[in-house]
Write a protein that holds these residues in place. Structure first.
Motif, PDB file in Angstrom:
ATOM      1  N   ASP A 107      41.035 -20.158  77.908  1.00 55.96           N
ATOM      2  CA  ASP A 107      42.408 -20.162  78.415  1.00 55.96           C
ATOM      3  C   ASP A 107      43.171 -18.896  77.992  1.00 55.96           C
ATOM      4  O   ASP A 107      42.635 -18.063  77.245  1.00 55.96           O
ATOM      5  CB  ASP A 107      43.140 -21.449  78.006  1.00 55.96           C
ATOM      6  CG  ASP A 107      43.558 -21.515  76.560  1.00 55.96           C
ATOM      7  OD1 ASP A 107      43.415 -20.514  75.811  1.00 55.96           O
ATOM      8  OD2 ASP A 107      44.043 -22.580  76.151  1.00 55.96           O
ATOM      9  N   ARG A 162      41.410 -19.912  73.812  1.00 55.62           N
ATOM     10  CA  ARG A 162      40.739 -21.122  73.317  1.00 55.62           C
ATOM     11  C   ARG A 162      39.771 -21.626  74.378  1.00 55.62           C
ATOM     12  O   ARG A 162      40.043 -21.531  75.575  1.00 55.62           O
ATOM     13  CB  ARG A 162      41.763 -22.219  73.033  1.00 55.62           C
ATOM     14  CG  ARG A 162      42.691 -21.911  71.878  1.00 55.62           C
ATOM     15  CD  ARG A 162      43.695 -23.006  71.785  1.00 55.62           C
ATOM     16  NE  ARG A 162      44.291 -23.161  73.118  1.00 55.62           N
ATOM     17  CZ  ARG A 162      45.452 -23.735  73.361  1.00 55.62           C
ATOM     18  NH1 ARG A 162      46.150 -24.257  72.408  1.00 55.62           N
ATOM     19  NH2 ARG A 162      45.935 -23.817  74.595  1.00 55.62           N
ATOM     20  N   ILE A 177      38.460 -24.165  76.740  1.00 62.97           N
ATOM     21  CA  ILE A 177      39.050 -25.351  77.377  1.00 62.97           C
ATOM     22  C   ILE A 177      37.995 -26.254  78.007  1.00 62.97           C
ATOM     23  O   ILE A 177      38.279 -27.411  78.309  1.00 62.97           O
ATOM     24  CB  ILE A 177      40.132 -24.977  78.420  1.00 62.97           C
ATOM     25  CG1 ILE A 177      39.595 -23.977  79.448  1.00 62.97           C
ATOM     26  CG2 ILE A 177      41.359 -24.439  77.715  1.00 62.97           C
ATOM     27  CD1 ILE A 177      40.568 -23.634  80.567  1.00 62.97           C
ATOM     28  N   THR A 199      42.354 -25.917  85.594  1.00 62.78           N
ATOM     29  CA  THR A 199      43.478 -25.155  85.057  1.00 62.78           C
ATOM     30  C   THR A 199      43.103 -23.675  85.007  1.00 62.78           C
ATOM     31  O   THR A 199      41.926 -23.330  85.064  1.00 62.78           O
ATOM     32  CB  THR A 199      43.865 -25.681  83.652  1.00 62.78           C
ATOM     33  OG1 THR A 199      45.032 -25.028  83.205  1.00 62.78           O
ATOM     34  CG2 THR A 199      42.752 -25.461  82.655  1.00 62.78           C
ATOM     35  N   ALA A 256      42.266 -19.999  83.743  1.00 62.65           N
ATOM     36  CA  ALA A 256      41.520 -19.453  82.612  1.00 62.65           C
ATOM     37  C   ALA A 256      41.628 -17.930  82.665  1.00 62.65           C
ATOM     38  O   ALA A 256      41.864 -17.343  83.722  1.00 62.65           O
ATOM     39  CB  ALA A 256      40.068 -19.892  82.672  1.00 62.65           C
ATOM     40  N   VAL A 282      35.107 -27.499  72.534  1.00 63.75           N
ATOM     41  CA  VAL A 282      36.417 -27.304  73.157  1.00 63.75           C
ATOM     42  C   VAL A 282      37.462 -27.187  72.051  1.00 63.75           C
ATOM     43  O   VAL A 282      37.417 -27.909  71.059  1.00 63.75           O
ATOM     44  CB  VAL A 282      36.734 -28.480  74.113  1.00 63.75           C
ATOM     45  CG1 VAL A 282      38.183 -28.428  74.582  1.00 63.75           C
ATOM     46  CG2 VAL A 282      35.770 -28.467  75.301  1.00 63.75           C
TER      47      VAL A 282
END
Length: 143
Positions: free
Chosen positions: A92, A96, A98, A115, A117, A135
């Protein structure tokens, strides 16, 4: 007779050229990353041309590849011309992990996350599990 042989050979060359996918050698720049306790050098695909090529036609994924985008976006990957079993970690905008998903050899089914990235880290199948990368883990791009 000579002309027939010439045209036959010319036809074979044309057909071969059309049938063979683009496989010219591409040299990827390298980047050093840290994820968890692991620090390593990976291939870097940070342009549209390099991201499009990815690991296509490579014989091994041992080096891994970081596909880096200029801004966060919905990323969708597939395995066209990639005969390797991979896992991909989607990263992300806060760097991090995800999601970690499997990529199957030669499978052209798009693999994505719902979502935006900033990057995707492709590694040989099982690499994330072997190194206990899950994750939420932070990835750092080192200078």
């Amino acid at each position: 007779m000579k002309y027939q042989i010439f045209f036959l050979l010319l036809s074979l060359v044309v057909v071969s050229a059309c049938a063979a996918p683009e496989q010219r050698e591409i040299t990827f720049p390298r980047a050093t990353i840290q994820i968890g306790d692991i620090k390593r050098e990976v291939q870097l695909a940070d342009t549209p041309q390099l991201r499009e090529r990815g690991l296509m036609f490579q014989q091994t994924a041992d080096a891994g590849m970081l596909l880096l985008y200029p801004q966060p976006q919905l990323i969708s990957l597939w395995m066209r011309n990639t005969d390797l079993a991979l896992d991909v970690a989607f990263i992300d905008p806060l760097w991090r992990v995800i999601a970690i998903k499997p990529l199957h050899p030669l499978d052209e089914t798009p693999v994505s996350v719902p979502t935006e990235a900033l990057a995707a880290l492709e590694m040989p199948r099982g690499w994330f599990q072997k190194h206990n990368i899950e994750v939420g883990e932070k990835l750092t791009l080192l200078p």
